[in-house]
Design a protein around this motif. Structure first.
Motif, PDB file in Angstrom:
ATOM      1  N   ARG A  75       5.253  -4.641  12.794  1.00 54.43           N
ATOM      2  CA  ARG A  75       6.594  -5.140  13.063  1.00 54.43           C
ATOM      3  C   ARG A  75       6.492  -6.331  14.009  1.00 54.43           C
ATOM      4  NH1 ARG A  75      10.748  -4.765  15.981  1.00 54.43           N
ATOM      5  NH2 ARG A  75       9.821  -3.501  17.616  1.00 54.43           N
ATOM      6  N   MET A  76       6.826  -7.486  13.510  1.00 51.06           N
ATOM      7  CA  MET A  76       6.745  -8.692  14.339  1.00 51.06           C
ATOM      8  C   MET A  76       8.112  -9.333  14.405  1.00 51.06           C
ATOM      9  SD  MET A  76       3.336 -10.773  13.324  1.00 51.06           S
ATOM     10  CE  MET A  76       1.795  -9.947  12.981  1.00 51.06           C
ATOM     11  N   GLN A  77       8.463  -9.810  15.591  1.00 51.50           N
ATOM     12  CA  GLN A  77       9.766 -10.437  15.742  1.00 51.50           C
ATOM     13  C   GLN A  77       9.714 -11.535  16.786  1.00 51.50           C
ATOM     14  OE1 GLN A  77      12.916  -7.739  16.909  1.00 51.50           O
ATOM     15  NE2 GLN A  77      14.400  -8.862  15.684  1.00 51.50           N
ATOM     16  N   LEU A  78      10.358 -12.650  16.463  1.00 51.11           N
ATOM     17  CA  LEU A  78      10.463 -13.746  17.425  1.00 51.11           C
ATOM     18  C   LEU A  78      11.919 -13.835  17.866  1.00 51.11           C
ATOM     19  CD1 LEU A  78       8.791 -16.193  18.620  1.00 51.11           C
ATOM     20  CD2 LEU A  78       9.930 -17.576  16.885  1.00 51.11           C
ATOM     21  N   GLN A  79      12.143 -13.771  19.170  1.00 54.49           N
ATOM     22  CA  GLN A  79      13.517 -13.805  19.677  1.00 54.49           C
ATOM     23  C   GLN A  79      13.635 -14.816  20.814  1.00 54.49           C
ATOM     24  OE1 GLN A  79      13.171  -9.388  20.128  1.00 54.49           O
ATOM     25  NE2 GLN A  79      15.371  -9.434  19.770  1.00 54.49           N
ATOM     26  N   HIS A  80      14.728 -15.554  20.803  1.00 56.64           N
ATOM     27  CA  HIS A  80      15.001 -16.493  21.889  1.00 56.64           C
ATOM     28  C   HIS A  80      15.009 -15.730  23.222  1.00 56.64           C
ATOM     29  CE1 HIS A  80      16.955 -19.523  24.314  1.00 56.64           C
ATOM     30  NE2 HIS A  80      16.879 -20.384  23.309  1.00 56.64           N
ATOM     31  N   VAL A  81      14.424 -16.330  24.239  1.00 52.89           N
ATOM     32  CA  VAL A  81      14.248 -15.643  25.518  1.00 52.89           C
ATOM     33  C   VAL A  81      15.579 -15.265  26.179  1.00 52.89           C
ATOM     34  CG1 VAL A  81      14.185 -17.666  27.018  1.00 52.89           C
ATOM     35  CG2 VAL A  81      12.771 -15.671  27.571  1.00 52.89           C
ATOM     36  N   ASP A  82      16.634 -15.968  25.833  1.00 51.77           N
ATOM     37  CA  ASP A  82      17.926 -15.708  26.482  1.00 51.77           C
ATOM     38  C   ASP A  82      18.451 -14.299  26.233  1.00 51.77           C
ATOM     39  OD1 ASP A  82      18.033 -18.097  27.675  1.00 51.77           O
ATOM     40  OD2 ASP A  82      19.548 -18.998  26.369  1.00 51.77           O
TER      41      ASP A  82
END
Lengths: 90, 452
Positions: A75-82
Protein backbone atom coordinates in the motif's frame (compact mmCIF):
# COMPACT_ATOMS: atom_id res chain seq x y z
CA UNK A 1 9.15 23.89 -1.78
CA UNK A 2 6.05 21.68 -1.99
CA UNK A 3 6.42 18.89 0.49
CA UNK A 4 4.57 15.59 0.49
CA UNK A 5 4.61 12.45 2.60
CA UNK A 6 4.94 9.07 0.97
CA UNK A 7 3.84 6.11 3.08
CA UNK A 8 4.55 2.48 2.21
CA UNK A 9 3.17 -0.45 4.18
CA UNK A 10 3.22 -4.15 3.33
CA UNK A 11 5.11 -7.42 3.43
CA UNK A 12 8.86 -6.94 3.25
CA UNK A 13 10.63 -7.94 0.01
CA UNK A 14 13.76 -7.11 -1.93
CA UNK A 15 13.86 -3.79 -3.75
CA UNK A 16 11.10 -1.69 -2.18
CA UNK A 17 13.26 1.36 -1.49
CA UNK A 18 15.03 0.91 -4.83
CA UNK A 19 11.73 0.86 -6.73
CA UNK A 20 10.31 3.85 -4.89
CA UNK A 21 13.43 5.98 -5.13
CA UNK A 22 14.03 5.21 -8.79
CA UNK A 23 10.41 6.12 -9.58
CA UNK A 24 10.83 9.40 -7.67
CA UNK A 25 14.14 10.14 -9.40
CA UNK A 26 12.44 9.51 -12.77
CA UNK A 27 9.92 12.28 -12.12
CA UNK A 28 12.49 14.56 -10.47
CA UNK A 29 11.11 14.37 -6.94
CA UNK A 30 13.73 14.99 -4.27
CA UNK A 31 13.81 12.81 -1.13
CA UNK A 32 14.30 14.94 2.00
CA UNK A 33 14.02 12.37 4.77
CA UNK A 34 13.31 8.68 5.27
CA UNK A 35 12.11 6.74 8.29
CA UNK A 36 11.80 3.00 7.87
CA UNK A 37 11.10 0.02 10.14
CA UNK A 38 10.38 -3.68 9.79
CA UNK A 39 8.24 -5.28 12.47
CA UNK A 40 7.44 -9.00 12.17
CA UNK A 41 8.04 -8.93 8.41
CA UNK A 42 5.82 -5.88 7.86
CA UNK A 43 7.71 -3.20 6.05
CA UNK A 44 6.75 0.35 6.98
CA UNK A 45 8.32 3.43 5.46
CA UNK A 46 7.59 7.13 5.63
CA UNK A 47 9.37 9.42 3.20
CA UNK A 48 9.31 13.21 3.13
CA UNK A 49 9.75 14.46 -0.43
CA UNK A 50 9.85 17.75 -2.31
CA UNK A 51 7.68 17.75 -5.41
CA UNK A 52 8.16 21.39 -6.41
CA UNK A 53 10.62 20.57 -9.24
CA UNK A 54 8.82 17.47 -10.48
CA UNK A 55 8.25 16.88 -14.19
CA UNK A 56 4.65 15.85 -13.70
CA UNK A 57 1.64 17.29 -11.86
CA UNK A 58 1.10 16.18 -8.26
CA UNK A 59 -2.01 14.15 -9.07
CA UNK A 60 -0.16 12.14 -11.74
CA UNK A 61 2.71 11.33 -9.37
CA UNK A 62 0.15 10.37 -6.74
CA UNK A 63 -1.51 8.01 -9.25
CA UNK A 64 1.90 6.65 -10.28
CA UNK A 65 2.84 5.89 -6.68
CA UNK A 66 -0.45 4.15 -6.08
CA UNK A 67 0.04 2.02 -9.18
CA UNK A 68 3.62 1.16 -8.21
CA UNK A 69 2.27 0.01 -4.85
CA UNK A 70 -0.40 -2.20 -6.32
CA UNK A 71 2.11 -3.69 -8.79
CA UNK A 72 4.37 -4.62 -5.87
CA UNK A 73 1.56 -5.81 -3.57
CA UNK A 74 2.13 -2.91 -1.13
CA UNK A 75 0.00 0.00 0.00
CA UNK A 76 1.69 3.17 -1.18
CA UNK A 77 0.31 6.66 -0.93
CA UNK A 78 1.59 10.15 -1.60
CA UNK A 79 -0.13 12.91 0.35
CA UNK A 80 0.45 16.64 0.53
CA UNK A 81 2.12 17.46 3.85
CA UNK A 82 -0.61 19.91 4.83
CA UNK A 83 -3.04 17.12 5.66
CA UNK A 84 -0.77 16.02 8.52
CA UNK A 85 0.10 19.53 9.62
CA UNK A 86 -3.51 20.66 9.73
CA UNK A 87 -4.74 17.61 11.60
CA UNK A 88 -2.09 17.63 14.31
CA UNK A 89 -0.95 21.25 14.65
CA UNK A 90 -2.81 24.40 15.54
CA UNK B 1 11.54 14.20 10.23
CA UNK B 2 9.55 17.21 11.38
CA UNK B 3 6.20 15.40 11.49
CA UNK B 4 6.25 12.67 14.14
CA UNK B 5 5.83 9.21 12.60
CA UNK B 6 2.98 8.35 14.95
CA UNK B 7 0.97 11.33 13.73
CA UNK B 8 1.46 10.26 10.13
CA UNK B 9 0.48 6.72 11.03
CA UNK B 10 -2.63 7.94 12.86
CA UNK B 11 -3.83 10.04 9.93
CA UNK B 12 -3.21 7.25 7.43
CA UNK B 13 -5.03 4.75 9.65
CA UNK B 14 -8.04 7.04 10.12
CA UNK B 15 -8.46 7.23 6.36
CA UNK B 16 -7.61 3.66 5.40
CA UNK B 17 -9.23 1.71 8.23
CA UNK B 18 -11.68 3.97 10.06
CA UNK B 19 -13.61 5.42 7.09
CA UNK B 20 -12.51 9.01 7.66
CA UNK B 21 -13.68 10.99 4.69
CA UNK B 22 -15.02 14.32 3.61
CA UNK B 23 -18.67 13.56 3.03
CA UNK B 24 -19.42 16.40 0.66
CA UNK B 25 -18.12 19.52 -0.99
CA UNK B 26 -21.22 21.49 -1.93
CA UNK B 27 -21.22 24.60 -4.09
CA UNK B 28 -24.05 27.01 -3.33
CA UNK B 29 -25.22 29.08 -6.30
CA UNK B 30 -27.57 32.06 -6.31
CA UNK B 31 -30.25 31.79 -9.02
CA UNK B 32 -32.26 34.92 -8.21
CA UNK B 33 -30.92 36.63 -11.33
CA UNK B 34 -32.29 33.81 -13.52
CA UNK B 35 -35.90 34.92 -13.03
CA UNK B 36 -37.94 35.57 -16.16
CA UNK B 37 -41.61 35.60 -17.21
CA UNK B 38 -40.75 33.11 -19.91
CA UNK B 39 -40.19 29.60 -18.55
CA UNK B 40 -37.88 28.65 -21.44
CA UNK B 41 -35.67 31.66 -20.79
CA UNK B 42 -35.65 30.88 -17.06
CA UNK B 43 -34.62 27.27 -17.66
CA UNK B 44 -31.86 28.31 -20.05
CA UNK B 45 -30.52 30.92 -17.61
CA UNK B 46 -30.55 28.43 -14.75
CA UNK B 47 -28.76 25.79 -16.78
CA UNK B 48 -26.17 28.24 -18.06
CA UNK B 49 -25.49 29.71 -14.63
CA UNK B 50 -25.08 26.36 -12.87
CA UNK B 51 -22.89 24.86 -15.55
CA UNK B 52 -20.67 27.93 -15.76
CA UNK B 53 -20.21 28.28 -11.98
CA UNK B 54 -19.80 24.57 -11.24
CA UNK B 55 -18.21 23.43 -14.50
CA UNK B 56 -14.88 22.59 -12.86
CA UNK B 57 -16.22 21.69 -9.39
CA UNK B 58 -15.93 17.92 -9.75
CA UNK B 59 -12.50 17.87 -11.43
CA UNK B 60 -11.06 20.36 -8.92
CA UNK B 61 -12.36 18.40 -5.95
CA UNK B 62 -11.04 15.15 -7.46
CA UNK B 63 -7.58 16.74 -7.72
CA UNK B 64 -7.72 17.75 -4.03
CA UNK B 65 -8.80 14.21 -3.15
CA UNK B 66 -5.74 12.79 -4.89
CA UNK B 67 -3.24 15.31 -3.61
CA UNK B 68 -4.24 14.99 0.03
CA UNK B 69 -5.15 11.32 -0.13
CA UNK B 70 -8.46 11.90 1.60
CA UNK B 71 -11.65 10.53 0.03
CA UNK B 72 -14.20 13.22 -0.83
CA UNK B 73 -17.30 11.11 -1.28
CA UNK B 74 -19.75 13.55 -2.83
CA UNK B 75 -19.61 16.66 -4.95
CA UNK B 76 -22.88 18.54 -4.91
CA UNK B 77 -24.66 21.75 -5.78
CA UNK B 78 -27.26 23.70 -3.84
CA UNK B 79 -29.24 26.51 -5.42
CA UNK B 80 -31.58 29.30 -4.37
CA UNK B 81 -34.91 27.80 -3.23
CA UNK B 82 -36.73 27.57 -6.55
CA UNK B 83 -40.00 28.52 -4.89
CA UNK B 84 -38.62 32.08 -4.86
CA UNK B 85 -38.31 32.30 -8.64
CA UNK B 86 -40.55 29.56 -10.05
CA UNK B 87 -43.72 31.64 -10.69
CA UNK B 88 -45.19 28.94 -12.87
CA UNK B 89 -47.62 26.00 -12.78
CA UNK B 90 -46.97 22.36 -11.88
CA UNK B 91 -45.84 21.51 -15.38
CA UNK B 92 -43.45 24.46 -15.42
CA UNK B 93 -42.03 23.41 -12.04
CA UNK B 94 -41.33 19.91 -13.34
CA UNK B 95 -39.56 21.54 -16.26
CA UNK B 96 -37.40 23.48 -13.81
CA UNK B 97 -36.59 20.23 -12.00
CA UNK B 98 -35.57 18.62 -15.28
CA UNK B 99 -33.32 21.62 -15.93
CA UNK B 100 -31.61 21.11 -12.55
CA UNK B 101 -31.20 17.41 -13.39
CA UNK B 102 -29.62 18.23 -16.72
CA UNK B 103 -27.23 20.70 -15.08
CA UNK B 104 -26.35 18.11 -12.42
CA UNK B 105 -25.54 15.51 -15.11
CA UNK B 106 -23.47 18.03 -17.09
CA UNK B 107 -21.40 19.07 -14.08
CA UNK B 108 -21.09 15.49 -12.78
CA UNK B 109 -22.49 16.11 -9.29
CA UNK B 110 -24.52 13.32 -7.72
CA UNK B 111 -27.19 15.52 -6.14
CA UNK B 112 -28.50 19.03 -6.64
CA UNK B 113 -30.55 20.57 -3.84
CA UNK B 114 -32.80 23.59 -3.86
CA UNK B 115 -36.10 22.43 -5.31
CA UNK B 116 -37.32 24.03 -2.17
CA UNK B 117 -39.91 26.30 -0.64
CA UNK B 118 -39.64 28.36 2.56
CA UNK B 119 -43.26 28.40 3.66
CA UNK B 120 -43.05 28.55 7.47
CA UNK B 121 -45.50 31.44 7.61
CA UNK B 122 -47.45 30.75 4.45
CA UNK B 123 -47.25 29.96 0.75
CA UNK B 124 -46.68 32.45 -2.00
CA UNK B 125 -48.48 31.41 -5.20
CA UNK B 126 -45.12 30.37 -6.64
CA UNK B 127 -44.24 28.30 -3.58
CA UNK B 128 -47.62 26.61 -3.54
CA UNK B 129 -47.23 25.48 -7.14
CA UNK B 130 -43.70 24.31 -6.52
CA UNK B 131 -44.64 22.39 -3.38
CA UNK B 132 -47.53 20.68 -5.16
CA UNK B 133 -45.23 19.70 -8.00
CA UNK B 134 -42.65 18.01 -5.74
CA UNK B 135 -43.85 14.38 -6.25
CA UNK B 136 -43.84 14.81 -10.04
CA UNK B 137 -40.53 16.68 -10.04
CA UNK B 138 -38.84 13.98 -7.97
CA UNK B 139 -40.32 11.25 -10.15
CA UNK B 140 -39.05 12.94 -13.30
CA UNK B 141 -35.50 13.20 -11.96
CA UNK B 142 -32.95 11.17 -10.03
CA UNK B 143 -30.50 13.77 -8.71
CA UNK B 144 -32.80 16.62 -7.71
CA UNK B 145 -33.49 17.04 -3.99
CA UNK B 146 -36.49 18.86 -2.60
CA UNK B 147 -37.08 20.44 0.79
CA UNK B 148 -39.79 22.47 2.45
CA UNK B 149 -39.27 24.63 5.52
CA UNK B 150 -42.62 24.38 7.27
CA UNK B 151 -41.79 25.90 10.65
CA UNK B 152 -39.47 28.30 12.43
CA UNK B 153 -39.13 29.35 16.05
CA UNK B 154 -40.03 32.92 15.04
CA UNK B 155 -43.05 32.06 12.89
CA UNK B 156 -44.45 28.89 14.42
CA UNK B 157 -45.66 25.92 12.38
CA UNK B 158 -47.52 26.23 9.08
CA UNK B 159 -49.97 23.40 9.63
CA UNK B 160 -51.52 23.88 6.17
CA UNK B 161 -48.16 22.99 4.68
CA UNK B 162 -47.73 20.12 7.14
CA UNK B 163 -51.12 18.72 6.09
CA UNK B 164 -50.27 19.09 2.39
CA UNK B 165 -46.88 17.45 2.86
CA UNK B 166 -48.45 14.32 4.34
CA UNK B 167 -50.44 13.93 1.12
CA UNK B 168 -47.49 14.85 -1.10
CA UNK B 169 -45.20 12.34 0.58
CA UNK B 170 -47.85 9.64 0.05
CA UNK B 171 -48.15 10.67 -3.60
CA UNK B 172 -44.39 10.61 -4.03
CA UNK B 173 -44.23 7.10 -2.56
CA UNK B 174 -46.99 5.90 -4.89
CA UNK B 175 -45.25 7.32 -7.94
CA UNK B 176 -42.07 5.44 -7.04
CA UNK B 177 -43.67 2.28 -5.66
CA UNK B 178 -41.49 -0.01 -7.82
CA UNK B 179 -38.50 1.14 -5.79
CA UNK B 180 -40.23 1.09 -2.40
CA UNK B 181 -41.18 4.76 -2.48
CA UNK B 182 -37.56 5.79 -2.88
CA UNK B 183 -38.41 9.25 -4.28
CA UNK B 184 -39.32 10.23 -0.71
CA UNK B 185 -35.63 9.88 0.22
CA UNK B 186 -35.04 13.10 -1.74
CA UNK B 187 -37.63 15.15 0.16
CA UNK B 188 -37.02 16.75 3.57
CA UNK B 189 -39.46 18.74 5.68
CA UNK B 190 -37.66 21.19 7.97
CA UNK B 191 -38.18 23.35 11.00
CA UNK B 192 -35.55 26.13 11.25
CA UNK B 193 -33.75 24.98 8.08
CA UNK B 194 -30.16 26.28 7.87
CA UNK B 195 -29.35 28.31 4.77
CA UNK B 196 -25.86 26.89 4.36
CA UNK B 197 -26.35 23.16 4.88
CA UNK B 198 -24.14 21.15 2.50
CA UNK B 199 -25.84 17.81 3.17
CA UNK B 200 -28.58 16.31 1.04
CA UNK B 201 -31.47 16.02 0.68
CA UNK B 202 -31.98 19.28 2.58
CA UNK B 203 -29.35 21.54 1.02
CA UNK B 204 -30.38 24.84 -0.53
CA UNK B 205 -28.62 28.16 -1.07
CA UNK B 206 -30.47 30.44 1.32
CA UNK B 207 -31.48 34.02 0.51
CA UNK B 208 -28.88 35.38 2.95
CA UNK B 209 -26.02 33.63 1.16
CA UNK B 210 -23.51 35.24 -1.23
CA UNK B 211 -23.51 34.80 -5.01
CA UNK B 212 -21.57 31.56 -4.89
CA UNK B 213 -20.03 29.70 -1.96
CA UNK B 214 -18.26 26.48 -0.98
CA UNK B 215 -19.59 24.56 2.02
CA UNK B 216 -18.04 21.33 3.25
CA UNK B 217 -19.53 18.50 5.29
CA UNK B 218 -17.20 16.21 7.20
CA UNK B 219 -17.82 12.73 8.51
CA UNK B 220 -16.07 10.13 10.64
CA UNK B 221 -18.22 8.04 13.02
CA UNK B 222 -15.71 5.18 12.61
CA UNK B 223 -12.86 7.36 13.88
CA UNK B 224 -14.85 8.40 16.97
CA UNK B 225 -15.87 4.80 17.67
CA UNK B 226 -12.24 3.61 17.50
CA UNK B 227 -11.06 6.48 19.72
CA UNK B 228 -13.55 5.80 22.50
CA UNK B 229 -12.82 2.06 22.44
CA UNK B 230 -9.55 3.07 24.09
CA UNK B 231 -11.30 4.72 27.06
CA UNK B 232 -13.77 1.92 27.78
CA UNK B 233 -14.89 1.99 31.45
CA UNK B 234 -13.52 5.47 32.13
CA UNK B 235 -15.76 8.32 33.32
CA UNK B 236 -17.87 10.68 31.20
CA UNK B 237 -15.39 13.56 31.41
CA UNK B 238 -12.74 11.38 29.78
CA UNK B 239 -15.27 10.15 27.24
CA UNK B 240 -16.33 13.66 26.27
CA UNK B 241 -12.71 14.87 26.07
CA UNK B 242 -11.79 11.95 23.80
CA UNK B 243 -14.67 12.71 21.43
CA UNK B 244 -13.76 16.42 21.38
CA UNK B 245 -10.15 15.73 20.44
CA UNK B 246 -11.22 13.35 17.69
CA UNK B 247 -13.84 15.76 16.34
CA UNK B 248 -11.16 18.45 16.23
CA UNK B 249 -8.94 16.32 13.99
CA UNK B 250 -11.81 15.33 11.72
CA UNK B 251 -12.91 18.93 11.31
CA UNK B 252 -9.39 20.11 10.51
CA UNK B 253 -9.56 17.89 7.43
CA UNK B 254 -12.80 19.58 6.44
CA UNK B 255 -11.32 23.03 6.96
CA UNK B 256 -8.27 22.16 4.84
CA UNK B 257 -10.39 20.78 1.99
CA UNK B 258 -12.81 23.70 2.18
CA UNK B 259 -9.98 26.24 1.97
CA UNK B 260 -8.29 24.45 -0.91
CA UNK B 261 -11.52 24.07 -2.86
CA UNK B 262 -12.40 27.69 -2.22
CA UNK B 263 -8.95 28.94 -3.36
CA UNK B 264 -8.78 26.78 -6.46
CA UNK B 265 -12.32 27.50 -7.62
CA UNK B 266 -12.08 31.21 -6.78
CA UNK B 267 -15.28 30.93 -4.75
CA UNK B 268 -15.59 32.15 -1.14
CA UNK B 269 -15.47 29.60 1.65
CA UNK B 270 -18.76 29.44 3.53
CA UNK B 271 -18.80 26.97 6.37
CA UNK B 272 -17.67 23.56 7.52
CA UNK B 273 -20.56 21.45 8.74
CA UNK B 274 -19.18 19.42 11.64
CA UNK B 275 -21.37 16.42 11.35
CA UNK B 276 -20.92 12.78 12.11
CA UNK B 277 -22.61 11.32 9.05
CA UNK B 278 -22.90 7.53 9.06
CA UNK B 279 -22.97 5.22 6.05
CA UNK B 280 -24.38 1.69 5.77
CA UNK B 281 -20.80 0.32 5.85
CA UNK B 282 -19.74 -1.65 8.92
CA UNK B 283 -17.51 0.56 11.09
CA UNK B 284 -19.12 3.83 10.02
CA UNK B 285 -22.12 3.94 12.35
CA UNK B 286 -23.31 6.53 14.89
CA UNK B 287 -25.43 3.89 16.66
CA UNK B 288 -22.31 1.80 17.31
CA UNK B 289 -20.67 4.83 19.02
CA UNK B 290 -23.62 5.02 21.44
CA UNK B 291 -23.33 1.30 22.08
CA UNK B 292 -19.58 1.61 22.62
CA UNK B 293 -20.37 4.09 25.42
CA UNK B 294 -21.96 1.21 27.30
CA UNK B 295 -25.44 0.59 25.90
CA UNK B 296 -26.44 -2.92 24.87
CA UNK B 297 -28.50 -1.59 21.97
CA UNK B 298 -29.10 1.83 20.47
CA UNK B 299 -32.70 2.69 21.38
CA UNK B 300 -32.60 1.38 24.95
CA UNK B 301 -32.71 3.58 28.07
CA UNK B 302 -29.71 5.91 28.16
CA UNK B 303 -29.61 6.39 24.38
CA UNK B 304 -30.79 10.01 24.49
CA UNK B 305 -28.21 10.93 27.14
CA UNK B 306 -25.44 9.19 25.18
CA UNK B 307 -26.44 10.99 21.99
CA UNK B 308 -26.60 14.34 23.81
CA UNK B 309 -23.04 13.88 25.05
CA UNK B 310 -21.84 12.84 21.60
CA UNK B 311 -23.56 15.69 19.80
CA UNK B 312 -22.24 18.32 22.18
CA UNK B 313 -18.69 16.98 22.26
CA UNK B 314 -18.56 16.86 18.45
CA UNK B 315 -19.52 20.54 18.29
CA UNK B 316 -17.10 21.59 21.02
CA UNK B 317 -14.22 19.76 19.37
CA UNK B 318 -15.08 20.96 15.90
CA UNK B 319 -15.68 24.63 16.57
CA UNK B 320 -12.04 25.51 17.21
CA UNK B 321 -10.89 23.48 14.22
CA UNK B 322 -12.72 25.59 11.68
CA UNK B 323 -12.87 29.31 11.07
CA UNK B 324 -16.58 29.18 10.17
CA UNK B 325 -18.95 26.49 11.33
CA UNK B 326 -22.53 26.14 10.17
CA UNK B 327 -25.05 23.91 8.47
CA UNK B 328 -26.51 21.17 10.62
CA UNK B 329 -23.38 20.38 12.67
CA UNK B 330 -23.89 17.44 15.01
CA UNK B 331 -24.56 13.72 14.90
CA UNK B 332 -26.91 12.42 12.23
CA UNK B 333 -29.23 9.53 13.03
CA UNK B 334 -30.64 8.38 9.68
CA UNK B 335 -31.99 4.87 10.15
CA UNK B 336 -31.48 3.32 6.73
CA UNK B 337 -28.01 4.85 6.32
CA UNK B 338 -26.57 3.49 9.56
CA UNK B 339 -25.71 -0.17 9.98
CA UNK B 340 -26.12 -0.04 13.78
CA UNK B 341 -29.49 1.77 13.57
CA UNK B 342 -30.78 -0.84 11.11
CA UNK B 343 -29.71 -3.62 13.49
CA UNK B 344 -31.35 -1.84 16.44
CA UNK B 345 -34.66 -1.57 14.58
CA UNK B 346 -34.51 -5.20 13.47
CA UNK B 347 -33.99 -6.48 16.99
CA UNK B 348 -36.80 -4.31 18.33
CA UNK B 349 -34.65 -1.96 20.44
CA UNK B 350 -35.33 1.19 18.43
CA UNK B 351 -38.80 2.58 17.70
CA UNK B 352 -40.02 5.84 16.15
CA UNK B 353 -40.95 7.29 19.55
CA UNK B 354 -37.40 6.77 20.86
CA UNK B 355 -35.98 8.27 17.69
CA UNK B 356 -38.23 11.27 18.24
CA UNK B 357 -36.75 11.74 21.71
CA UNK B 358 -33.25 11.42 20.24
CA UNK B 359 -34.01 14.18 17.73
CA UNK B 360 -34.32 16.61 20.66
CA UNK B 361 -30.57 16.34 21.19
CA UNK B 362 -29.14 15.43 17.77
CA UNK B 363 -28.46 17.64 14.80
CA UNK B 364 -31.44 16.91 12.59
CA UNK B 365 -34.46 14.69 13.08
CA UNK B 366 -36.45 11.70 11.94
CA UNK B 367 -34.28 10.79 9.00
CA UNK B 368 -34.72 8.00 6.47
CA UNK B 369 -37.52 6.32 8.38
CA UNK B 370 -39.45 3.70 6.41
CA UNK B 371 -43.03 3.20 7.56
CA UNK B 372 -45.79 0.91 6.24
CA UNK B 373 -47.38 2.02 2.97
CA UNK B 374 -50.76 1.76 4.64
CA UNK B 375 -49.91 4.68 6.97
CA UNK B 376 -52.45 7.42 6.22
CA UNK B 377 -51.48 10.93 5.14
CA UNK B 378 -52.81 12.49 8.36
CA UNK B 379 -50.51 10.28 10.46
CA UNK B 380 -47.51 11.28 8.36
CA UNK B 381 -48.50 14.93 8.76
CA UNK B 382 -48.83 14.40 12.50
CA UNK B 383 -45.37 12.82 12.73
CA UNK B 384 -44.04 15.86 10.86
CA UNK B 385 -45.97 18.21 13.20
CA UNK B 386 -44.44 16.53 16.26
CA UNK B 387 -40.97 17.01 14.84
CA UNK B 388 -41.67 20.63 13.85
CA UNK B 389 -42.83 21.27 17.42
CA UNK B 390 -39.57 19.92 18.82
CA UNK B 391 -37.64 22.21 16.48
CA UNK B 392 -39.61 25.38 17.11
CA UNK B 393 -39.86 25.02 20.88
CA UNK B 394 -36.21 24.02 21.33
CA UNK B 395 -34.91 26.62 18.88
CA UNK B 396 -33.09 24.04 16.78
CA UNK B 397 -33.22 22.54 13.33
CA UNK B 398 -35.36 19.45 13.02
CA UNK B 399 -36.37 17.57 9.92
CA UNK B 400 -38.42 14.65 8.69
CA UNK B 401 -37.49 12.37 5.82
CA UNK B 402 -40.06 9.61 5.88
CA UNK B 403 -40.83 6.93 3.32
CA UNK B 404 -44.27 5.28 3.43
CA UNK B 405 -43.22 2.24 1.35
CA UNK B 406 -46.20 1.02 -0.71
CA UNK B 407 -47.23 -2.55 0.07
CA UNK B 408 -44.65 -2.94 2.85
CA UNK B 409 -45.37 -3.90 6.44
CA UNK B 410 -43.28 -3.96 9.64
CA UNK B 411 -40.68 -6.70 9.30
CA UNK B 412 -40.08 -5.94 5.61
CA UNK B 413 -36.98 -4.13 4.40
CA UNK B 414 -36.69 -1.64 1.55
CA UNK B 415 -33.39 -1.48 -0.34
CA UNK B 416 -32.42 1.98 -1.54
CA UNK B 417 -28.84 1.21 -2.49
CA UNK B 418 -25.68 3.28 -2.14
CA UNK B 419 -25.38 5.76 0.72
CA UNK B 420 -29.15 5.65 1.29
CA UNK B 421 -28.80 2.06 2.48
CA UNK B 422 -31.68 -0.22 3.35
CA UNK B 423 -34.57 0.64 5.62
CA UNK B 424 -36.41 -1.79 7.89
CA UNK B 425 -40.11 -0.88 7.98
CA UNK B 426 -41.02 0.64 11.36
CA UNK B 427 -44.55 0.56 12.73
CA UNK B 428 -46.42 3.85 13.30
CA UNK B 429 -49.06 3.94 16.05
CA UNK B 430 -52.32 3.83 14.13
CA UNK B 431 -54.51 6.17 16.16
CA UNK B 432 -56.61 8.62 14.18
CA UNK B 433 -55.26 12.17 14.18
CA UNK B 434 -57.09 13.45 11.09
CA UNK B 435 -59.32 15.87 13.05
CA UNK B 436 -56.16 17.49 14.43
CA UNK B 437 -54.44 17.78 11.07
CA UNK B 438 -57.61 18.96 9.28
CA UNK B 439 -57.83 22.06 11.46
CA UNK B 440 -55.34 23.86 9.22
CA UNK B 441 -53.87 27.29 9.91
CA UNK B 442 -50.76 27.93 11.95
CA UNK B 443 -49.53 26.83 15.32
CA UNK B 444 -48.32 30.12 16.87
CA UNK B 445 -44.66 30.72 17.56
CA UNK B 446 -43.51 29.70 21.03
CA UNK B 447 -43.14 32.54 23.52
CA UNK B 448 -39.36 32.48 23.67
CA UNK B 449 -39.26 33.80 20.11
CA UNK B 450 -39.98 37.26 21.57
CA UNK B 451 -36.42 38.12 22.47
CA UNK B 452 -36.13 41.57 20.99
Amino acid sequence: MVKAVLTVVGKDRVGIIAAVSSYLAGVNVNILDISQTIMSEIFSMVMLVDVSESYEPFVDISDGIKKLGSDMGLRMQLQHVDIFNSMHKI
Amino acid sequence: MFIPADEIEQTVRMISEEHLDIRTVTMGINLLDCASDDISVKCRRIYDKITSKAGSLVSTVCDIEKEYGIPIVNKRISVTPLGMIANTDTEGCVRLARTLEKAACETGVNFIGGFSALVHKGYTESERALTESIPYALNATSRVCASVNAATTKAGINMDAVRDLGLLIKRSAELSKETGGSDCARLVVFANAPEDNPFMAGAFHGPGEPECVINVGVSGPGVVKRAIEKVRGEDFTTLAETIKKTAFKITRMGQLVAKEASDRLGVPFGIVDLSLAPTPAVGDSVARILEEMGLEHCGGPGTTAALALLNDAVKKGGIMASSHVGGLSGAFIPVSEDEGMIAAVRNGALCIEKLEAMTCVCSVGLDMIVVPGSTDAASISAVIADEMAIGTVNNKTTAVRIIPAPGKEPGDTVEFGGLLGSGPVMPVRSYDCSAFIDRGGRIPAPVHSLRN
